[in-house]
Enzyme design. Structure first.
Site, PDB file in Angstrom:
ATOM      1  N   SER A  12       0.871  -1.181   0.000  1.00 21.30           N
ATOM      2  CA  SER A  12       0.000   0.000   0.000  1.00 21.30           C
ATOM      3  C   SER A  12       0.907   1.230   0.000  1.00 21.30           C
ATOM      4  O   SER A  12       2.092   1.127   0.362  1.00 21.30           O
ATOM      5  CB  SER A  12      -0.836  -0.014   1.286  1.00 21.30           C
ATOM      6  OG  SER A  12      -1.442   1.241   1.511  1.00 21.30           O
ATOM      7  N   TYR A  37      -1.762  -1.542  10.770  1.00 22.13           N
ATOM      8  CA  TYR A  37      -1.946  -1.701   9.319  1.00 22.13           C
ATOM      9  C   TYR A  37      -0.748  -1.122   8.572  1.00 22.13           C
ATOM     10  O   TYR A  37      -0.169  -1.773   7.701  1.00 22.13           O
ATOM     11  CB  TYR A  37      -3.253  -1.036   8.859  1.00 22.13           C
ATOM     12  CG  TYR A  37      -3.437  -1.163   7.359  1.00 22.13           C
ATOM     13  CD1 TYR A  37      -3.783  -2.391   6.800  1.00 22.13           C
ATOM     14  CD2 TYR A  37      -3.239  -0.082   6.499  1.00 22.13           C
ATOM     15  CE1 TYR A  37      -3.933  -2.540   5.424  1.00 22.13           C
ATOM     16  CE2 TYR A  37      -3.382  -0.219   5.127  1.00 22.13           C
ATOM     17  CZ  TYR A  37      -3.738  -1.450   4.593  1.00 22.13           C
ATOM     18  OH  TYR A  37      -3.868  -1.592   3.228  1.00 22.13           O
TER      19      TYR A  37
HETATM   20  N1  LIG Z   1      -8.727  -0.591  -1.142  1.00 24.84           N
HETATM   21  C1  LIG Z   1      -7.722   0.193  -0.766  1.00 24.84           C
HETATM   22  O1  LIG Z   1      -7.867   1.423  -0.612  1.00 24.84           O
HETATM   23  C2  LIG Z   1      -6.341  -0.402  -0.600  1.00 24.84           C
HETATM   24  C3  LIG Z   1      -5.249   0.489  -0.623  1.00 24.84           C
HETATM   25  C4  LIG Z   1      -3.974  -0.037  -0.466  1.00 24.84           C
HETATM   26  C5  LIG Z   1      -3.784  -1.407  -0.293  1.00 24.84           C
HETATM   27  N2  LIG Z   1      -4.876  -2.244  -0.259  1.00 24.84           N
HETATM   28  C6  LIG Z   1      -4.623  -3.678  -0.051  1.00 24.84           C
HETATM   29  O2  LIG Z   1      -5.179  -4.391  -1.138  1.00 24.84           O
HETATM   30  C7  LIG Z   1      -5.468  -5.725  -0.722  1.00 24.84           C
HETATM   31  C8  LIG Z   1      -6.862  -6.095  -1.188  1.00 24.84           C
HETATM   32  O3  LIG Z   1      -7.790  -5.231  -0.535  1.00 24.84           O
HETATM   33  P1  LIG Z   1      -9.131  -4.735  -1.220  1.00 24.84           P
HETATM   34  O4  LIG Z   1      -9.065  -3.282  -1.338  1.00 24.84           O
HETATM   35  O5  LIG Z   1      -9.437  -5.533  -2.420  1.00 24.84           O
HETATM   36  O6  LIG Z   1     -10.154  -5.066  -0.033  1.00 24.84           O
HETATM   37  P2  LIG Z   1     -11.486  -5.951   0.006  1.00 24.84           P
HETATM   38  O7  LIG Z   1     -12.373  -5.567  -1.106  1.00 24.84           O
HETATM   39  O8  LIG Z   1     -11.968  -5.820   1.407  1.00 24.84           O
HETATM   40  O9  LIG Z   1     -10.960  -7.438  -0.247  1.00 24.84           O
HETATM   41  C9  LIG Z   1     -10.151  -8.092   0.708  1.00 24.84           C
HETATM   42  C10 LIG Z   1      -9.961  -9.538   0.303  1.00 24.84           C
HETATM   43  O10 LIG Z   1      -9.116 -10.158   1.288  1.00 24.84           O
HETATM   44  C11 LIG Z   1      -9.735 -11.351   1.715  1.00 24.84           C
HETATM   45  N3  LIG Z   1      -9.433 -11.654   3.105  1.00 24.84           N
HETATM   46  C12 LIG Z   1      -9.554 -10.832   4.180  1.00 24.84           C
HETATM   47  N4  LIG Z   1      -9.314 -11.523   5.302  1.00 24.84           N
HETATM   48  C13 LIG Z   1      -9.028 -12.797   4.925  1.00 24.84           C
HETATM   49  C14 LIG Z   1      -8.730 -13.991   5.636  1.00 24.84           C
HETATM   50  N5  LIG Z   1      -8.718 -14.025   6.980  1.00 24.84           N
HETATM   51  N6  LIG Z   1      -8.504 -15.122   4.944  1.00 24.84           N
HETATM   52  C15 LIG Z   1      -8.561 -15.120   3.587  1.00 24.84           C
HETATM   53  N7  LIG Z   1      -8.856 -14.034   2.863  1.00 24.84           N
HETATM   54  C16 LIG Z   1      -9.094 -12.887   3.533  1.00 24.84           C
HETATM   55  C17 LIG Z   1     -11.237 -11.094   1.537  1.00 24.84           C
HETATM   56  O11 LIG Z   1     -11.913 -12.341   1.344  1.00 24.84           O
HETATM   57  P3  LIG Z   1     -12.944 -13.026   2.395  1.00 24.84           P
HETATM   58  O12 LIG Z   1     -13.530 -11.936   3.235  1.00 24.84           O
HETATM   59  O13 LIG Z   1     -13.933 -13.716   1.514  1.00 24.84           O
HETATM   60  O14 LIG Z   1     -12.084 -13.981   3.156  1.00 24.84           O
HETATM   61  C18 LIG Z   1     -11.267 -10.289   0.254  1.00 24.84           C
HETATM   62  O15 LIG Z   1     -11.279 -11.150  -0.860  1.00 24.84           O
HETATM   63  C19 LIG Z   1      -5.281  -5.738   0.791  1.00 24.84           C
HETATM   64  O16 LIG Z   1      -4.026  -6.325   1.095  1.00 24.84           O
HETATM   65  C20 LIG Z   1      -5.284  -4.268   1.180  1.00 24.84           C
HETATM   66  O17 LIG Z   1      -4.545  -4.025   2.333  1.00 24.84           O
HETATM   67  C21 LIG Z   1      -6.133  -1.761  -0.417  1.00 24.84           C
END
Ligand SMILES: NC(=O)c1ccc[n+]([C@@H]2O[C@H](COP(=O)([O-])OP(=O)(O)OC[C@H]3O[C@@H](n4cnc5c(N)ncnc54)[C@H](OP(=O)(O)O)[C@@H]3O)[C@@H](O)[C@H]2O)c1
Length: 252
Positions: free
Chosen positions: A137, A150
């Site tokens: 991130s 985080y």
């Molecule tokens: N969106 C942002 O602004 C942003 C910015 C920078 C970095 N990121 C990073 O991008 C990555 C993806 O995030 P996103 O934005 O796509 O968020 P999201 O829409 O909330 O998706 C998160 C994914 O992670 C999975 N996950 C969470 N806890 C888990 C667990 N205990 N076991 C297995 N899978 C798990 C969830 O699946 P289930 O709930 O079905 O398990 C879901 O598929 C993350 O690493 C996040 O830190 C996001």
């Protein structure tokens, strides 16, 4: 016939990676806890003429990554990619957020990512031109008051993955760290961040983030979006006291 493993494929950026790679005719192994979502995504993606395997895993469970690696090994699937994308955040002061939730965050964002990288690397080495994308991130570049754990997990992911990029140069396995800024997914809801200045200032689409990452999948660090790159670059020129206070202000 080889497969790309995507953790956190049931929503957001992980689902976006699955859609984009399926369009490239890439076979996939889709991982998350919400199995029904993965099943319907797999059914849809198979229309591209690819194989999409669904593996349910809880990566917050200390045994989760081991169990997943064993399932992948038992399946005998050749691997050409690993996208360590599963992760979550939570907003609040370190002392106020529950300890269990914060330790789970470390387990998902760091420990399971490291464990899967280590356990799947031998299979990835067997496929020339394979890749690992670890999702960090823009939070990785400074401390984040009010989201201390985080930000620290993402700093770990960046440092670890950058080192791995160098170690594996010439091995055929490229390691890239994706550093998105605020992105339109379920993340902000899960992290209680929808009303922060950071997210109100605008988000990138999952499609743009994924497209940028895949186009540069052999590059050490990928920061999608000019605004995010400017933030990171200006942060490097500023004293740490300024960058950490700014991060705290953006998510107060
Ligand atoms: N969106 C942002 O602004 C942003 C910015 C920078 C970095 N990121 C990073 O991008 C990555 C993806 O995030 P996103 O934005 O796509 O968020 P999201 O829409 O909330 O998706 C998160 C994914 O992670 C999975 N996950 C969470 N806890 C888990 C667990 N205990 N076991 C297995 N899978 C798990 C969830 O699946 P289930 O709930 O079905 O398990 C879901 O598929 C993350 O690493 C996040 O830190 C996001």
């Amino acid at each position: 016939m080889s497969y790309v493993v995507i953790t956190g494929a049931s929503a957001g950026i992980g689902e976006g990676f699955a859609r984009a790679l399926a369009a490239e005719k890439q076979n996939l192994i889709l991982v998350a806890r919400r199995e029904e979502r993965l099943n319907s995504l797999a059914a849809e993606l198979k229309q591209h003429g690819i194989e999409a395997i669904v593996l349910k895993a809880d990566l917050a469970d200390p045994a989760g990554a081991d169990a997943l690696a064993r399932q992948i090994s038992d399946g005998g699937w050749a691997l050409s990619g690993l996208i360590n994308n599963a992760g979550f955040g939570d907003r609040g002061a370190f002392a106020d957020l529950g300890l269990e939730r914060q330790l789970s965050m470390i387990q998902v964002n760091i420990t399971s990512l490291v464990s899967l990288s280590w356990q799947l690397l031998p299979a990835l080495r067997k496929q020339p031109g394979s890749f690992v994308i670890n999702v960090a991130s823009t939070a990785a570049f400074q401390a984040g008051p009010n989201m201390a754990i985080y930000y620290a997990t993402k700093a770990f992911v960046l440092s670890f993955s950058e080192a791995l990029h160098e170690e594996l140069k010439g091995s055929g396995v490229a390691v890239s760290t994706l550093c998105p800024g605020a992105t339109d997914s379920e993340f902000a809801q899960e992290a209680h961040m929808t009303d922060t200045k950071l997210f109100k200032a605008g988000t990138m689409t999952v499609e743009t983030v994924v497209k940028t990452s895949l186009a540069q999948r052999r590059k050490a660090i990928v920061i999608p979006g000019l605004r995010n790159r400017l933030m990171v670059w200006s942060g490097k020129l500023s004293p740490r006291a300024v960058t950490r206070q700014l991060a705290g202000w953006l998510q107060a």
